[in-house]
Design a protein around this motif. Sequence first.
Motif, PDB file in Angstrom:
ATOM      1  N   LEU A 240       0.809  -1.221   0.000  1.00 29.96           N
ATOM      2  CA  LEU A 240       0.000   0.000   0.000  1.00 29.96           C
ATOM      3  C   LEU A 240       0.847   1.278   0.000  1.00 29.96           C
ATOM      4  CD1 LEU A 240      -2.620  -1.171   2.660  1.00 29.96           C
ATOM      5  CD2 LEU A 240      -2.965  -1.040   0.180  1.00 29.96           C
ATOM      6  N   ASN A 241       2.179   1.107  -0.104  1.00 28.88           N
ATOM      7  CA  ASN A 241       3.102   2.250  -0.139  1.00 28.88           C
ATOM      8  C   ASN A 241       2.971   3.153   1.096  1.00 28.88           C
ATOM      9  OD1 ASN A 241       4.269   1.658  -2.741  1.00 28.88           O
ATOM     10  ND2 ASN A 241       2.344   2.363  -3.657  1.00 28.88           N
ATOM     11  N   ILE A 242       2.855   2.521   2.248  1.00 33.61           N
ATOM     12  CA  ILE A 242       2.793   3.275   3.510  1.00 33.61           C
ATOM     13  C   ILE A 242       4.215   3.628   3.927  1.00 33.61           C
ATOM     14  CG2 ILE A 242       2.206   3.078   5.971  1.00 33.61           C
ATOM     15  CD1 ILE A 242      -0.147   1.317   5.113  1.00 33.61           C
ATOM     16  N   PRO A 243       4.469   4.883   4.313  1.00 30.04           N
ATOM     17  CA  PRO A 243       5.816   5.297   4.719  1.00 30.04           C
ATOM     18  C   PRO A 243       6.388   4.376   5.796  1.00 30.04           C
ATOM     19  CG  PRO A 243       4.389   7.208   4.539  1.00 30.04           C
ATOM     20  CD  PRO A 243       3.509   6.004   4.372  1.00 30.04           C
ATOM     21  N   ARG A 244       7.672   4.086   5.684  1.00 29.85           N
ATOM     22  CA  ARG A 244       8.300   3.102   6.558  1.00 29.85           C
ATOM     23  C   ARG A 244       8.180   3.477   8.029  1.00 29.85           C
ATOM     24  NH1 ARG A 244       8.358  -1.805   7.232  1.00 29.85           N
ATOM     25  NH2 ARG A 244      10.106  -2.657   8.377  1.00 29.85           N
ATOM     26  N   THR A 245       8.386   4.738   8.363  1.00 30.50           N
ATOM     27  CA  THR A 245       8.305   5.153   9.765  1.00 30.50           C
ATOM     28  C   THR A 245       6.926   4.880  10.341  1.00 30.50           C
ATOM     29  OG1 THR A 245       9.979   6.874   9.473  1.00 30.50           O
ATOM     30  CG2 THR A 245       8.503   7.109  11.360  1.00 30.50           C
ATOM     31  N   LYS A 246       5.893   5.190   9.576  1.00 27.80           N
ATOM     32  CA  LYS A 246       4.527   4.964  10.054  1.00 27.80           C
ATOM     33  C   LYS A 246       4.247   3.469  10.211  1.00 27.80           C
ATOM     34  CE  LYS A 246       1.525   7.818   8.462  1.00 27.80           C
ATOM     35  NZ  LYS A 246       0.553   8.527   7.576  1.00 27.80           N
ATOM     36  N   ALA A 247       4.739   2.670   9.269  1.00 30.16           N
ATOM     37  CA  ALA A 247       4.545   1.220   9.353  1.00 30.16           C
ATOM     38  C   ALA A 247       5.244   0.647  10.584  1.00 30.16           C
ATOM     39  CB  ALA A 247       5.066   0.546   8.089  1.00 30.16           C
ATOM     40  N   VAL A 248       6.460   1.117  10.844  1.00 30.99           N
ATOM     41  CA  VAL A 248       7.201   0.619  12.003  1.00 30.99           C
ATOM     42  C   VAL A 248       6.515   1.033  13.310  1.00 30.99           C
ATOM     43  CG1 VAL A 248       9.373   0.817  13.286  1.00 30.99           C
ATOM     44  CG2 VAL A 248       9.414   0.451  10.811  1.00 30.99           C
ATOM     45  N   MET A 249       5.929   2.207  13.335  1.00 34.07           N
ATOM     46  CA  MET A 249       5.201   2.630  14.539  1.00 34.07           C
ATOM     47  C   MET A 249       3.995   1.718  14.789  1.00 34.07           C
ATOM     48  SD  MET A 249       5.403   6.793  14.346  1.00 34.07           S
ATOM     49  CE  MET A 249       4.700   7.074  15.980  1.00 34.07           C
ATOM     50  N   LEU A 250       3.293   1.355  13.737  1.00 34.88           N
ATOM     51  CA  LEU A 250       2.177   0.412  13.890  1.00 34.88           C
ATOM     52  C   LEU A 250       2.685  -0.950  14.374  1.00 34.88           C
ATOM     53  CD1 LEU A 250       0.065   1.206  10.692  1.00 34.88           C
ATOM     54  CD2 LEU A 250      -0.615   1.651  13.062  1.00 34.88           C
ATOM     55  N   GLU A 251       3.794  -1.392  13.789  1.00 38.73           N
ATOM     56  CA  GLU A 251       4.371  -2.666  14.196  1.00 38.73           C
ATOM     57  C   GLU A 251       4.801  -2.636  15.658  1.00 38.73           C
ATOM     58  OE1 GLU A 251       6.072  -3.794   9.736  1.00 38.73           O
ATOM     59  OE2 GLU A 251       7.459  -3.207  11.320  1.00 38.73           O
ATOM     60  N   HIS A 252       5.370  -1.505  16.070  1.00 36.56           N
ATOM     61  CA  HIS A 252       5.796  -1.361  17.464  1.00 36.56           C
ATOM     62  C   HIS A 252       4.593  -1.421  18.408  1.00 36.56           C
ATOM     63  CE1 HIS A 252       8.057  -0.034  20.960  1.00 36.56           C
ATOM     64  NE2 HIS A 252       7.063   0.819  21.198  1.00 36.56           N
ATOM     65  N   MET A 253       3.487  -0.821  18.003  1.00 38.51           N
ATOM     66  CA  MET A 253       2.284  -0.867  18.835  1.00 38.51           C
ATOM     67  C   MET A 253       1.836  -2.312  19.038  1.00 38.51           C
ATOM     68  SD  MET A 253       0.226   2.448  17.340  1.00 38.51           S
ATOM     69  CE  MET A 253      -1.052   2.551  18.609  1.00 38.51           C
ATOM     70  N   LEU A 254       1.960  -3.119  18.005  1.00 39.31           N
ATOM     71  CA  LEU A 254       1.570  -4.524  18.122  1.00 39.31           C
ATOM     72  C   LEU A 254       2.502  -5.289  19.053  1.00 39.31           C
ATOM     73  CD1 LEU A 254      -0.338  -3.846  15.735  1.00 39.31           C
ATOM     74  CD2 LEU A 254       0.187  -6.110  14.832  1.00 39.31           C
ATOM     75  N   ILE A 255       3.809  -5.169  18.832  1.00 38.94           N
ATOM     76  CA  ILE A 255       4.728  -6.008  19.616  1.00 38.94           C
ATOM     77  C   ILE A 255       4.854  -5.543  21.059  1.00 38.94           C
ATOM     78  CG2 ILE A 255       6.078  -6.685  17.602  1.00 38.94           C
ATOM     79  CD1 ILE A 255       8.335  -4.842  18.726  1.00 38.94           C
ATOM     80  N   SER A 256       4.444  -4.317  21.366  1.00 35.69           N
ATOM     81  CA  SER A 256       4.598  -3.805  22.730  1.00 35.69           C
ATOM     82  C   SER A 256       3.305  -3.825  23.537  1.00 35.69           C
ATOM     83  CB  SER A 256       5.154  -2.371  22.696  1.00 35.69           C
ATOM     84  OG  SER A 256       4.225  -1.472  22.115  1.00 35.69           O
ATOM     85  N   HIS A 257       2.181  -4.195  22.930  1.00 40.99           N
ATOM     86  CA  HIS A 257       0.927  -4.003  23.661  1.00 40.99           C
ATOM     87  C   HIS A 257       0.715  -5.006  24.787  1.00 40.99           C
ATOM     88  CE1 HIS A 257      -1.156  -7.037  21.005  1.00 40.99           C
ATOM     89  NE2 HIS A 257      -1.987  -7.137  22.022  1.00 40.99           N
ATOM     90  N   HIS A 258       1.501  -6.078  24.839  1.00 37.05           N
ATOM     91  CA  HIS A 258       1.453  -6.979  26.005  1.00 37.05           C
ATOM     92  C   HIS A 258       2.385  -6.512  27.124  1.00 37.05           C
ATOM     93  CE1 HIS A 258      -0.418 -10.795  23.982  1.00 37.05           C
ATOM     94  NE2 HIS A 258      -1.202  -9.744  23.939  1.00 37.05           N
ATOM     95  N   TYR A 259       3.227  -5.553  26.805  1.00 37.23           N
ATOM     96  CA  TYR A 259       4.031  -4.778  27.774  1.00 37.23           C
ATOM     97  C   TYR A 259       5.244  -5.512  28.342  1.00 37.23           C
ATOM     98  CZ  TYR A 259       4.198  -0.408  30.442  1.00 37.23           C
ATOM     99  OH  TYR A 259       4.522   0.845  30.911  1.00 37.23           O
ATOM    100  N   GLU A 260       5.076  -6.756  28.787  1.00 33.11           N
ATOM    101  CA  GLU A 260       6.150  -7.470  29.473  1.00 33.11           C
ATOM    102  C   GLU A 260       6.633  -8.660  28.649  1.00 33.11           C
ATOM    103  OE1 GLU A 260       7.440  -6.324  32.085  1.00 33.11           O
ATOM    104  OE2 GLU A 260       5.919  -5.066  33.059  1.00 33.11           O
ATOM    105  N   PRO A 261       7.941  -8.968  28.732  1.00 33.28           N
ATOM    106  CA  PRO A 261       8.478 -10.120  27.986  1.00 33.28           C
ATOM    107  C   PRO A 261       7.771 -11.423  28.318  1.00 33.28           C
ATOM    108  CG  PRO A 261      10.264  -8.771  28.858  1.00 33.28           C
ATOM    109  CD  PRO A 261       8.996  -8.232  29.452  1.00 33.28           C
ATOM    110  N   GLU A 262       7.402 -11.620  29.595  1.00 34.58           N
ATOM    111  CA  GLU A 262       6.759 -12.881  29.963  1.00 34.58           C
ATOM    112  C   GLU A 262       5.372 -13.032  29.355  1.00 34.58           C
ATOM    113  OE1 GLU A 262       6.742 -10.371  33.854  1.00 34.58           O
ATOM    114  OE2 GLU A 262       7.956 -10.559  32.035  1.00 34.58           O
TER     115      GLU A 262
END
Length: 318
Positions: A240-262
Amino acid sequence: MKDRYIADLSTNEDVTSYYIVKSVALKVGSNKKLYLDLLLGDATGEINGKKWDVSDEEAAGLERIKEGCIIKVRALVTEWNGMKQLRISRIRMTGAEDNLDMTDYIKAAPEKPEDMYAYILGKAEAFEDADLKAICTRVLTDKKDKLMYYPAASKNHHAELAGLLYHVKRMLMTAEKVSEVYTNLNKELLMAGVILHDMEKINEIESNELGISPGYSFEGKMLGHLVLGVREIDKLALELNIPRTKAVMLEHMLISHHYEPEFGSPKKPLFPEAEMLHYLDMIDAKMYDMKDAVDKTEPGEFSERIWTLDNRTVYHAE
């Protein structure tokens, strides 16, 4: 017609009733004898059931019991580790002659899937940010068929028909409200994170069209929905030609939403919208579990211990 709902069962009660089978397994006990281990459900909840000392002859007949079928059981309600359990003495398969209404046996979100989907899609289509609009509407369109029935979990919060839609909708509603208070938040980025954060549960969890999940897929066990979600966003962002920074921010929201490594997150949130996404997720999950516990408890009484609430008991105020 339903005889006894799970939410109404009392310890030491003899019960004869119909329940849907959510999981089933023949196991060997410490006494070297076979026993049948069942997770049974109805519209009000779930309960574990066990039929002890199963003979080889019985085992052959019990192998007909599969996930998703409805059985009639006679059992004694017992308690184990603070949780009610059925000690089953008899089991019967059901058929057309039982004249059963499936709505008695399926736990479902309290709103129609079509209405919840329309609400969520409408919010995405109203985004002014063209990139966020494009990726959210694409994901919602691609996954529409399964969203109509998919649970948000195999067990625990929102493990019900269309539970994933219900979870996302309520989080979206809360996201709009908190954005009025915390005006520094990019509301559309937060709402996009809400829409996308659990979408890959559709590939993480296995489910039938009744919203009943027997467990996790191979990729779900090996990768989980956080990694699957990042992979999906990465692919769609390129398409969809989404800017890389915006895509990475969305990806970060996904991988961080459980908050803790465990709990599966390799990173903690590094910007406000990601931080808020975590708390929106927690609020909705905890409020679901609190309401579920209260609904199963008489006014003026405390619930059973709730594992997802750190083994707390919940008080139902009079």
